[in-house]
Write an enzyme that holds these catalytic residues in place. Structure first.
Site, PDB file in Angstrom:
ATOM      1  N   HIS A  90       0.814  -1.216   0.000  1.00 66.22           N
ATOM      2  CA  HIS A  90       0.000   0.000   0.000  1.00 66.22           C
ATOM      3  C   HIS A  90       0.847   1.264   0.000  1.00 66.22           C
ATOM      4  O   HIS A  90       0.370   2.344   0.331  1.00 66.22           O
ATOM      5  CB  HIS A  90      -1.022  -0.028   1.138  1.00 66.22           C
ATOM      6  N   ASP A 153      -6.540   4.297   9.945  1.00 70.28           N
ATOM      7  CA  ASP A 153      -7.927   4.473   9.486  1.00 70.28           C
ATOM      8  C   ASP A 153      -8.387   3.267   8.690  1.00 70.28           C
ATOM      9  O   ASP A 153      -9.547   2.888   8.705  1.00 70.28           O
ATOM     10  CB  ASP A 153      -8.030   5.688   8.545  1.00 70.28           C
ATOM     11  N   GLU A 270     -10.369  13.349  14.408  1.00 67.40           N
ATOM     12  CA  GLU A 270      -9.734  13.607  13.109  1.00 67.40           C
ATOM     13  C   GLU A 270     -10.426  14.812  12.472  1.00 67.40           C
ATOM     14  O   GLU A 270     -11.300  15.434  13.093  1.00 67.40           O
ATOM     15  CB  GLU A 270      -9.849  12.391  12.182  1.00 67.40           C
TER      16      GLU A 270
HETATM   17  P1  FAD Z   1       4.216  -1.853   2.078  1.00 62.36           P
HETATM   18  O1  FAD Z   1       3.714  -0.768   1.242  1.00 62.36           O
HETATM   19  O2  FAD Z   1       4.180  -3.204   1.525  1.00 62.36           O
HETATM   20  O3  FAD Z   1       5.682  -1.515   2.602  1.00 62.36           O
HETATM   21  C1  FAD Z   1       6.015  -0.229   3.056  1.00 62.36           C
HETATM   22  C2  FAD Z   1       7.495  -0.162   3.436  1.00 62.36           C
HETATM   23  O4  FAD Z   1       7.712  -0.921   4.608  1.00 62.36           O
HETATM   24  C3  FAD Z   1       8.432  -0.732   2.372  1.00 62.36           C
HETATM   25  O5  FAD Z   1       9.642  -0.038   2.399  1.00 62.36           O
HETATM   26  C4  FAD Z   1       8.629  -2.151   2.831  1.00 62.36           C
HETATM   27  O6  FAD Z   1       9.859  -2.677   2.380  1.00 62.36           O
HETATM   28  C5  FAD Z   1       8.609  -1.986   4.339  1.00 62.36           C
HETATM   29  N1  FAD Z   1       8.062  -3.147   5.016  1.00 62.36           N
HETATM   30  C6  FAD Z   1       6.906  -3.791   4.775  1.00 62.36           C
HETATM   31  N2  FAD Z   1       6.750  -4.797   5.656  1.00 62.36           N
HETATM   32  C7  FAD Z   1       7.831  -4.766   6.453  1.00 62.36           C
HETATM   33  C8  FAD Z   1       8.262  -5.556   7.547  1.00 62.36           C
HETATM   34  N3  FAD Z   1       7.550  -6.572   8.013  1.00 62.36           N
HETATM   35  N4  FAD Z   1       9.434  -5.244   8.133  1.00 62.36           N
HETATM   36  C9  FAD Z   1      10.189  -4.211   7.693  1.00 62.36           C
HETATM   37  N5  FAD Z   1       9.835  -3.452   6.646  1.00 62.36           N
HETATM   38  C10 FAD Z   1       8.664  -3.721   6.051  1.00 62.36           C
HETATM   39  N6  FAD Z   1      -1.000   5.115   7.181  1.00 62.36           N
HETATM   40  C11 FAD Z   1      -1.310   5.509   8.428  1.00 62.36           C
HETATM   41  O7  FAD Z   1      -0.426   5.755   9.239  1.00 62.36           O
HETATM   42  N7  FAD Z   1      -2.612   5.650   8.807  1.00 62.36           N
HETATM   43  C12 FAD Z   1      -3.637   5.364   7.984  1.00 62.36           C
HETATM   44  O8  FAD Z   1      -4.779   5.502   8.367  1.00 62.36           O
HETATM   45  C13 FAD Z   1      -3.336   4.919   6.666  1.00 62.36           C
HETATM   46  N8  FAD Z   1      -4.322   4.590   5.804  1.00 62.36           N
HETATM   47  C14 FAD Z   1      -4.001   4.174   4.544  1.00 62.36           C
HETATM   48  C15 FAD Z   1      -5.040   3.835   3.669  1.00 62.36           C
HETATM   49  C16 FAD Z   1      -4.732   3.401   2.393  1.00 62.36           C
HETATM   50  C17 FAD Z   1      -5.865   3.023   1.462  1.00 62.36           C
HETATM   51  C18 FAD Z   1      -3.385   3.354   1.968  1.00 62.36           C
HETATM   52  C19 FAD Z   1      -3.057   2.960   0.565  1.00 62.36           C
HETATM   53  C20 FAD Z   1      -2.356   3.696   2.834  1.00 62.36           C
HETATM   54  C21 FAD Z   1      -2.651   4.100   4.131  1.00 62.36           C
HETATM   55  N9  FAD Z   1      -1.657   4.419   5.042  1.00 62.36           N
HETATM   56  C22 FAD Z   1      -1.976   4.825   6.311  1.00 62.36           C
HETATM   57  C23 FAD Z   1      -0.241   4.344   4.672  1.00 62.36           C
HETATM   58  C24 FAD Z   1       0.358   3.008   5.092  1.00 62.36           C
HETATM   59  O9  FAD Z   1       0.597   2.998   6.475  1.00 62.36           O
HETATM   60  C25 FAD Z   1       1.705   2.798   4.399  1.00 62.36           C
HETATM   61  O10 FAD Z   1       1.524   2.859   3.021  1.00 62.36           O
HETATM   62  C26 FAD Z   1       2.294   1.460   4.774  1.00 62.36           C
HETATM   63  O11 FAD Z   1       3.603   1.401   4.301  1.00 62.36           O
HETATM   64  C27 FAD Z   1       1.476   0.414   4.089  1.00 62.36           C
HETATM   65  O12 FAD Z   1       1.660  -0.786   4.680  1.00 62.36           O
HETATM   66  P2  FAD Z   1       1.895  -2.071   3.778  1.00 62.36           P
HETATM   67  O13 FAD Z   1       1.704  -3.157   4.741  1.00 62.36           O
HETATM   68  O14 FAD Z   1       1.083  -2.108   2.564  1.00 62.36           O
HETATM   69  O15 FAD Z   1       3.440  -1.832   3.469  1.00 62.36           O
END
Ligand code: FAD
Length: 523
Positions: A90, A153, A270
């Site tokens: 994400h 969220d 918020e």
């Molecule tokens: P990824 O996008 O897969 O990874 C993000 C980063 O973290 C990359 O660099 C990856 O290499 C690293 N990573 C992933 N997993 C691990 C692990 N286990 N150990 C070490 N590194 C790792 N953020 C908020 O704070 N609050 C919100 O309410 C919020 N809402 C969102 C809603 C949507 C629809 C979207 C698209 C994003 C939102 N986000 C929010 C942002 C979100 O927290 C970040 O995009 C986060 O990185 C997404 O998590 P992911 O699991 O998809 O990680």
């Protein structure tokens, strides 16, 4: 094995041999999990942002920390392979990708850990780094009646992915971000070592990894603090939106609410900016919580500007408290200066409240609004500069909206731990600003990316006290400016835990270069 991987990387003819290569790689790594080719259509070359796509060499589906350690150790014995943990993809700007490298699908480790732990009268849950927060909701809250104190969220994000950034929502003003609500981690470092860490054990790794943008280790397990959840059966959340035409009144009330003691305010605070018009995505219709209610614009004064502000709050209760709830909620609302007549309220279950964005996502997916790229921009802006930000960015640059929510709400710096890798503006109160752009038929994505850049450049030019949240920069100079006086600590942590710069190459902070081992002295 190393020679073998070198051949894959160098050989132009490699595509045709990939199936064989996958099976021999799998055998030689002796993984419990599995390996797939990294083709461009695979999930490892995509993310939610949809702005970048790079082709990895392999997608690895590990069964747990042992597998991840083997993969990282293998990469460390090659001259150029990098490793990216992918949570739920994400990210917006390819942060979880690895061009020509090994992408680890953390979701395949999701089921490895799920343990509810009562320890000395407090409650915790141990979960895999690849678990989604919605899994935590179903398995921990529904089963045990306990909930994490700080959520995001949207819950289809992984625990490891949000802990690598911060993890922020409307509870963070009280409990801090998710990074302030974890007491122990298991991490696979860039050296392939499996290390348990906490505030007192390997603390530099623990604090480094929290908000560390995946640079120091892969989080394979997290111990999350819990509290008793509101009633799971029936209605237990009052969810309310009130509207302001003046930014100063909106911020005054939001700051009042986030600085009250526990038990004397709402449980969730918020806010968002919306356009003062009838546009279905950007304007008045985006405000009512109950689809049966219409926004009545006759309450808005003639002198109101191009944008209006909505404060969104929630009050949690247990059914047994019910008679006192209305008194408490009305008492709090009575202290706010929102526009009379512009209040929207619904009563929902705790689960329905927490899954509100997931539900909205299902709706936009079904009408196609979610398709296409998402050039989102997230910032933290200091209270001292937020009026200027509103005047220039919301009232002027974004007066027609972004085709989706423009969130803004205050957070308290004292609830964040300075020892983590997250960087924040100065001062106790700062605002998170999230421009959540949806662009199915709007302006071209290039224009929107350019507008994001214009906003960031303006912030830099006028010397605004701000930091990007979920940062994305291309040059070392920009990263140095981003981290400010925390840059040397960040580099030292890299030198200690991932000196060959194997991990999270998609963040573009350090580059793997065979001739270069990162040492803190170099910076
Ligand atoms: P990824 O996008 O897969 O990874 C993000 C980063 O973290 C990359 O660099 C990856 O290499 C690293 N990573 C992933 N997993 C691990 C692990 N286990 N150990 C070490 N590194 C790792 N953020 C908020 O704070 N609050 C919100 O309410 C919020 N809402 C969102 C809603 C949507 C629809 C979207 C698209 C994003 C939102 N986000 C929010 C942002 C979100 O927290 C970040 O995009 C986060 O990185 C997404 O998590 P992911 O699991 O998809 O990680």
């Amino acid at each position: 094995m190393i020679a073998y991987l070198g051949r894959i990387v160098d050989d132009n003819d490699a595509e045709s041999k990939l199936d064989d290569d996958v099976s021999s790689l799998s055998k030689s790594l002796d993984l419990q999990g599995s390996i797939e080719n990294g083709d461009v259509s695979s999930l490892a070359s995509k993310d939610f942002g949809g702005l970048y796509s790079v082709k990895p060499l392999f997608l690895i589906k590990p069964s747990g920390a042992e597998d991840i350690s083997r993969v990282v150790k293998l990469a460390s014995r090659t001259s150029n392979l990098t490793v990216a943990a992918r949570g739920n993809g994400h990210s917006i700007n390819g942060q979880a990708m690895a061009e020509g490298g090994l992408v680890i699908d953390m979701r395949s480790t999701e089921k490895n850990h799920f343990e509810f732990l009562p320890i000395n009268g407090s409650h915790y849950i141990d979960v895999s780094g690849g678990a989604l927060w919605e899994d935590v909701l179903t398995r921990c809250v529904s089963r045990y009646g306990y909930a994490p104190r700080s959520w995001t969220d949207y819950l289809s994000l992984t625990v490891g992915g949000t802990l690598s950034n911060a993890g922020v929502s409307g509870q963070a003003f009280r409990y801090g971000p998710q990074t302030s609500n974890v007491t122990e981690l298991e991490v696979v470092t860039g050296k392939g070592e499996i290390t348990v860490c906490s505030e007192t054990l390997n603390s530099e790794l623990f604090f480094g990894v929290l908000g560390g943008l995946g640079q120091f280790g892969v989080i394979t397990r997290a111990r999350i603090k819990l509290q008793q959840a509101p009633d799971m059966v029936g209605i237990s959340v009052k969810w309310i939106r009130v509207v302001y035409s003046e930014f100063e009144e909106f911020t005054r009330d939001a700051e009042f609410l986030v600085t009250q003691k526990e038990g004397e305010s709402f449980d969730y605070v918020e806010g968002f900016v919306f356009c003062n018009n009838d546009d279905p995505f950007n304007g008045w219709p985006s405000v009512p919580l109950d689809p049966g209610h219409e926004f009545n614009p006759t309450h808005i004064s003639q002198t109101a500007g191009s944008v209006l502000y909505c404060l969104e709050v929630a009050f949690h209760y247990r059914n047994s408290d019910h008679p006192t709830v209305d008194t408490a909620v009305n008492g709090l609302l009575g202290r706010l200066r929102f526009v009379e007549g512009l209040k929207s309220q619904v009563d929902v279950s705790y689960t329905k409240f927490l899954l509100r964005v997931n539900r909205a996502e299902e709706q936009v997916k079904s009408n196609g609004t979610c398709d296409g790229p998402h050039p989102w921009l997230n910032l933290f802006v200091s209270k001292s500069d937020v009026v200027n930000f509103d005047r220039t960015v919301f009232k002027t640059m974004l007066k027609d909206g972004v085709g989706g929510p423009m969130l803004i709400y205050p957070l308290l710096r004292s609830k964040w731990d300075d020892r983590t890798s997250v960087v924040l503006p100065e001062g106790e109160i700062f605002y998170i600003v999230a421009l959540l752009r949806f662009v199915p038929n709007g302006p071209s994505v290039e224009k929107l990316v350019a507008q994001n850049r214009e906003i960031v450049n303006w912030c830099i030019k006028v010397g605004l006290d701000f930091k990007l949240y979920l940062p994305h920069y291309q040059s070392k100079e920009d990263w140095e400016r981003h981290f400010g006086n925390r840059w040397s600590r960040f580099v030292e942590r890299k030198a200690s835990f991932d000196p060959m710069a194997i991990l999270a190459p998609g963040q573009n902070i350090f580059r793997r270069d065979p001739s270069n081992i990162i040492t803190s002295r170099e910076f």
